[in-house]
Design an enzyme around this catalytic site. Structure first.
Site, PDB file in Angstrom:
ATOM      1  N   ASP A 166       0.872  -1.173   0.000  1.00 48.58           N
ATOM      2  CA  ASP A 166       0.000   0.000   0.000  1.00 48.58           C
ATOM      3  C   ASP A 166       0.908   1.222   0.000  1.00 48.58           C
ATOM      4  O   ASP A 166       1.460   1.597   1.038  1.00 48.58           O
ATOM      5  CB  ASP A 166      -0.906  -0.038   1.244  1.00 48.58           C
ATOM      6  N   LYS A 207       3.089  11.291  -3.689  1.00 42.08           N
ATOM      7  CA  LYS A 207       1.939  10.699  -4.371  1.00 42.08           C
ATOM      8  C   LYS A 207       0.969  11.763  -4.873  1.00 42.08           C
ATOM      9  O   LYS A 207       0.212  11.527  -5.805  1.00 42.08           O
ATOM     10  CB  LYS A 207       1.233   9.762  -3.392  1.00 42.08           C
ATOM     11  N   GLU A 266      -7.272   0.725  -3.935  1.00 52.13           N
ATOM     12  CA  GLU A 266      -7.171   0.601  -2.473  1.00 52.13           C
ATOM     13  C   GLU A 266      -8.465   0.108  -1.813  1.00 52.13           C
ATOM     14  O   GLU A 266      -8.419  -0.832  -1.016  1.00 52.13           O
ATOM     15  CB  GLU A 266      -6.686   1.928  -1.878  1.00 52.13           C
ATOM     16  N   ASP A 322     -12.647   5.446   2.379  1.00 50.08           N
ATOM     17  CA  ASP A 322     -11.195   5.497   2.520  1.00 50.08           C
ATOM     18  C   ASP A 322     -10.705   6.942   2.474  1.00 50.08           C
ATOM     19  O   ASP A 322     -10.588   7.541   1.401  1.00 50.08           O
ATOM     20  CB  ASP A 322     -10.545   4.661   1.399  1.00 50.08           C
TER      21      ASP A 322
HETATM   22  N1  ATP Z   1      -5.067   8.997  15.087  1.00 52.99           N
HETATM   23  C1  ATP Z   1      -5.219   9.793  14.037  1.00 52.99           C
HETATM   24  N2  ATP Z   1      -6.160  10.760  14.043  1.00 52.99           N
HETATM   25  C2  ATP Z   1      -6.304  11.578  13.003  1.00 52.99           C
HETATM   26  N3  ATP Z   1      -5.574  11.519  11.892  1.00 52.99           N
HETATM   27  C3  ATP Z   1      -4.626  10.577  11.830  1.00 52.99           C
HETATM   28  C4  ATP Z   1      -4.411   9.664  12.884  1.00 52.99           C
HETATM   29  N4  ATP Z   1      -3.404   8.841  12.525  1.00 52.99           N
HETATM   30  C5  ATP Z   1      -3.025   9.230  11.299  1.00 52.99           C
HETATM   31  N5  ATP Z   1      -3.753  10.268  10.872  1.00 52.99           N
HETATM   32  C6  ATP Z   1      -3.639  11.000   9.615  1.00 52.99           C
HETATM   33  O1  ATP Z   1      -3.892  10.114   8.569  1.00 52.99           O
HETATM   34  C7  ATP Z   1      -3.204  10.539   7.412  1.00 52.99           C
HETATM   35  C8  ATP Z   1      -2.465   9.386   6.835  1.00 52.99           C
HETATM   36  O2  ATP Z   1      -3.395   8.372   6.607  1.00 52.99           O
HETATM   37  P1  ATP Z   1      -2.998   7.088   5.825  1.00 52.99           P
HETATM   38  O3  ATP Z   1      -1.730   6.544   6.346  1.00 52.99           O
HETATM   39  O4  ATP Z   1      -4.199   6.232   5.811  1.00 52.99           O
HETATM   40  O5  ATP Z   1      -2.796   7.738   4.423  1.00 52.99           O
HETATM   41  P2  ATP Z   1      -2.027   7.169   3.189  1.00 52.99           P
HETATM   42  O6  ATP Z   1      -2.439   5.770   2.965  1.00 52.99           O
HETATM   43  O7  ATP Z   1      -0.585   7.441   3.357  1.00 52.99           O
HETATM   44  O8  ATP Z   1      -2.585   8.131   2.089  1.00 52.99           O
HETATM   45  P3  ATP Z   1      -3.472   7.841   0.779  1.00 52.99           P
HETATM   46  O9  ATP Z   1      -4.240   6.603   1.026  1.00 52.99           O
HETATM   47  O10 ATP Z   1      -4.320   9.073   0.678  1.00 52.99           O
HETATM   48  O11 ATP Z   1      -2.490   7.766  -0.301  1.00 52.99           O
HETATM   49  C9  ATP Z   1      -2.279  11.645   7.819  1.00 52.99           C
HETATM   50  O12 ATP Z   1      -2.854  12.877   7.427  1.00 52.99           O
HETATM   51  C10 ATP Z   1      -2.256  11.499   9.314  1.00 52.99           C
HETATM   52  O13 ATP Z   1      -2.023  12.736   9.949  1.00 52.99           O
HETATM   53 MG    MG Z   2      -4.064   4.844   2.049  1.00 51.94          MG
END
Ligand code: ATP
Ligand code: MG
Lengths: 646, 178
Positions: free
Chosen positions: A9, A71, A172, A194
């Protein structure tokens, strides 16, 4: 010997790799014991590269040498909104490559976005190899369902550069649904909500035992946790300006501190009712005194600040439900994916909208990578089969006269799919035709993403409208688009994978692989000088968008219409469609909820529909009697569509 | 994944594919229900979807790919009542075995637009007013009218999002130095 294939991912903020071993899926920990790694790439002075959470920690000290949220830029044109926005907020240098591509310049070296993502993927490959005790060369990589062809292709290129054979690009939310329903013998309709770091996707699926059929998917590639952070940054920055009359947004170091504080505050609010933000030193004043900041943020304040963003996600959910002909009452489950869904305010809003509690048994950070690993294993015969029947997220369109784009394959059509349209030349003895292909919901060509343009030549020359060219549009199971054209008379074929500006040409990818750019993640190789690493200009098929106005050079063939009559009509700036059928009314009427831009006036006559261009948009006749768009915009007319109703 | 299908069957099907109508392709009765059509699509996908045929040689994979695309096309047409009836009349005239997807709109294209403009007469009316306000560049008026529309359709997420967007725009334009 069991075949190894991993699921990755590749997120905007975090990347997670999983692998199926002995019938069990495992999320693989990195060397620090963390189950996800920040999608951040830091470049050291010696040219070596660090990836992950330790790289993320370097942002505050070396923002210009630390690339995050790549990304958000992958597969985009340099002139796009997203790139402009990134240039405003990121300290690393974003430069333009030939043909509107994007490069990141660090210590006088230029990197394409696929190269940056490849470094993150290489780190994941190495994590997997440590666990497997063997080479890992095969992977399924996930992308947001709403990614267009350019973004998917660029992600696939990143996989290759990282040394991976990309078995499949998977959406995803589809991967999340697979992780949720795999081997459970379910018979359910579910929604996957998502909300990640940079993108929002909603997919509605029907799960039946081993079949995962996506009924509809909608999304927004401009919406995620980063945007929630931005609202807090604004709040803090405004406070700071109010207090010291200095704008901290203009100082990259100060900005990164605000960003970090904002993200931490947001995360804290997923646990606490309120949080205190303290930054001892945001920046120094001109006189050298330390300027700090302290501010309490409550949940309700945060919720107000971000209300419109959350509402935007539900507008997208509305669309997805409508497209799948379902209402929230038809759904058996709601799966939450992505870090921001840990926020109680989002969980509550989702529960309220869907009129049910979301599933609590799914880990929002890992579920996508787990699904990807299950599919990877099943593709190499290491897990029971499950069929993922997915859809294309965006209308696939072809550019026509008047700066418009006609749909060929509608969004939410299942893939793989193929459609053929027949066109004819616009002039006698014409030697080549050009086709522009777009993805998006808009009738105005330039409001869509342009996938590419290709020229087809070498067909039998003849009188205009005698030559018939079949143009075939294919979307494969990865959601990647391919356009081929063939001469009906001779069957002679020209084919091209769509590549344009933001994309890398095959020779470039090969050169990058040879230079083993991703290898720096492991070896910390010395930086090559910029001179050594020459980046060749990207070659694209046909014209550079925006450089010159395209000319009308072929028309869609109609077995019943007299092409010559249509031709003459083509010169008075109108598009004429045949009988007013319901389908066409829909077509012309297919506008935005409210058209915010000026659009062509529409007359519905007894004979047909005439789209009249406003005077300032009207194409001028040039000497050859061909159209030329004013201002050389992207959406030059190329094709006269004379698709009479049969 | 292993192909569940005999290579001979693949070659035979790809040869006669162009002579089959959508019902024959999916192997369903022309009176089949949507549920049966969906089931048939799933069954065919198990055999021909690209993911199901990775172990076959390149030629056969190519054939499967072509069959798979055609099956998807058949499903796209037959699962939607409006498209299906357009296809049925074409087929009855002996006109053609296939139909262009762009020529046969789906049933919910219209419905979708209707909902975006409002689900109640009053909602639609105020939404239309907001629309003309916007065209005239009257942001405040548009917001007011959308709020009226919302009093009739409190749950209309599209309206809400639009109001939020317009408020943002108003904020942005008032902050901009004139
Ligand atoms: N406990 C939490 N509460 C609120 N926001 C959070 C928490 N933990 C992580 N995040 C936020 O979630 C986001 C990252 O989420 P995630 O890791 O699902 O995204 P990603 O998979 O990297 O991105 P995408 O799927 O959009 O490409 C960041 O903005 C982070 O600040
Ligand atoms: Mg993601």
């Amino acid at each position: 010997m069991a075949e190894i294939a991993v699921g990755i991912d590749l997120g905007t903020s975090n990347t997670c790799v999983s692998m199926m071993q002995n019938g069990e899926v495992k999320v693989l920990e990195n060397a620090f014991g963390e189950r996800t790694s920040a999608s951040v790439v830091h470049f050291h002075e010696d040219g070596s590269v660090e990836v992950g959470n330790s790289a993320k920690a370097k942002v505050i000290h070396a923002p210009a040498q630390t690339v995050r949220s790549a990304k958000r830029l992958i597969g985009r044109y340099h002139f796009s909104e997203e790139v402009k926005k990134a240039q405003a907020v990121y300290a690393y240098e974003i430069v333009e490559a030939p043909n509107h591509g994007v490069r990141i310049e660090i210590r006088e070296e230029e990197f394409s976005l696929p190269e940056i993502s490849a470094m993150v993927l290489r780190e994941m490959k190495q994590i997997a190899e440590r666990h497997a005790g063997d080479n890992v060369t095969q992977a399924v990589i996930t992308v947001p369902a709403y990614f267009n062809d350019n973004q998917r292709q660029a992600t696939k290129d990143a996989g290759r550069i990282a040394g991976l054979d990309v078995l499949r690009i998977l959406n995803e939310p589809t991967a999340a649904a697979l992780a949720y329903g795999f081997g459970m013998g379910l018979n359910q309709r579910v929604a996957v909500y998502d909300l990640g770091g940079g993108t929002f996707d909603i997919s509605v699926l029907e799960i039946g035992k081993d079949i995962f059929e996506v009924l509809a998917t909608c999304g927004d590639t401009f919406l995620g946790g980063d945007d929630l952070d931005d609202r807090i940054i604004d709040l803090l920055a405004d406070d700071f300006v109010g207090k010291y009359k200095i704008n901290p947004r203009n100082d990259p170091y100060a900005y990164e501190k605000l960003k970090l504080a904002a993200e931490n505050a947001k995360k804290a609010l997923s646990i606490d009712e309120e949080t205190l933000v303290v930054i001892d030193e945001v920046m120094k004043s001109a006189e050298g005194e330390t300027l700090g900041l302290e501010r309490t943020i409550t949940r309700s304040e945060f919720s107000q600040l971000t209300h419109d963003l959350i509402m935007r996600t539900f507008k997208v959910c509305d669309e997805a439900l409508q497209q799948s002909d379902l209402t929230v009452r038809d759904l058996d489950g709601v799966i939450l994916v992505g870090g921001p869904t840990r926020l109680p305010m989002i969980r509550e809003a989702v529960a309220h909208y869907f009129q049910q509690e979301p599933r609590g048994d799914v880990d929002p950070d890992e579920v996508v990578s787990i699904g990807a690993a299950i599919h990877a294993a099943s593709l190499v015969g290491e897990a029971p089969d499950s069929m993922l029947l997915d859809v294309t997220p965006l209308d696939l369109r072809i550019g026509v006269a008047g700066g418009l784009a006609e749909p060929v394959i509608e969004r939410n059509t299942p893939v793989p799919i193929e459609q053929t349209r027949t066109f004819t030349t616009f002039q006698d003895h014409q030697e080549s035709v050009q086709i522009r292909v777009y993805q998006g919901d808009h009738r105005q060509a330039d409001e869509n993403a342009m996938l590419g343009q290709f020229e087809f030549s070498g067909f039998s020359k003849g009188l205009r409208s005698d030559v018939k060219i079949d143009v075939t549009f294919e979307i494969n199971a990865d959601g990647i688009v391919k356009v081929t054209a063939s001469d009906q008379a001779t069957g002679q074929e020209a084919s091209t994978q769509i590549t344009l500006s933001s994309g890398l040409a095959e020779e470039q990818i090969e050169r990058i692989i040879e230079q083993d750019v991703a290898g720096r993640v492991a070896t910390g190789a010395k930086a090559e000088s910029a001179a050594q690493k020459q980046i060749a200009p990207i070659t694209i098929n046909g014209d550079v968008p925006g450089a010159t106005a395209a000319k009308v050079d072929f028309v869609e063939y109609s077995p019943f219409g007299d092409g010559k009559t249509d031709l003459s009509e083509g010169f008075d700036n109108d598009i004429k469609l045949g009988d007013v059928s319901e389908a066409e009314l829909d077509l012309v009427d297919d506008d935005e909820l409210i058209q915010l831009t000026q659009e062509a006036d529409m007359d519905i006559g007894a004979e047909g529909i005439t789209l009249e261009m406003p005077a300032d948009q009207a194409p001028d006749d040039d000497d050859d009697g061909l159209f030329e768009t004013s201002g050389g915009d992207l959406a030059g007319p190329q094709i006269q569509l004379t698709d009479e109703k049969k | 994944m292993n192909a569940a299908i005999d290579p001979l069957e693949i070659s035979a099907l790809v040869r006669i594919m162009d002579e089959l109508d959508y019902y024959q392709l999916l192997n369903v009765d022309p009176k089949a229900s949507t549920t049966d059509i969906r089931k048939a699509y799933h069954a065919s996908s198990r055999s021909f979807h690209p993911d199901a045929n990775r172990t076959l040689n390149e030629d056969l994979r190519g054939h499967c790919g072509n069959i798979s695309k055609r099956i998807t096309e058949a499903y796209c047409v037959l699962r939607d009542s409006r498209r299906r009836s357009a296809y049925d009349s074409k087929r009855a005239e002996g006109d053609s075995l296939r139909i262009k997807l762009a020529d046969a709109k789906t049933s919910h294209t219209k419905q979708r637009k209707a909902q975006a403009r409002g689900a109640t007469p009053q909602g639609r009316q105020f939404h239309a007013k907001a629309e003309s306000d916007l065209k005239a560049g009257n942001l405040a008026g548009a917001i007011q009218n959308l709020q009226m529309a919302l009093t009739f359709e409190a749950g209309n997420v599209g309206f809400k999002a639009l109001v939020a967007e317009l408020r943002e725009r108003r904020k942005a334009s008032s902050e901009r130095p004139s």
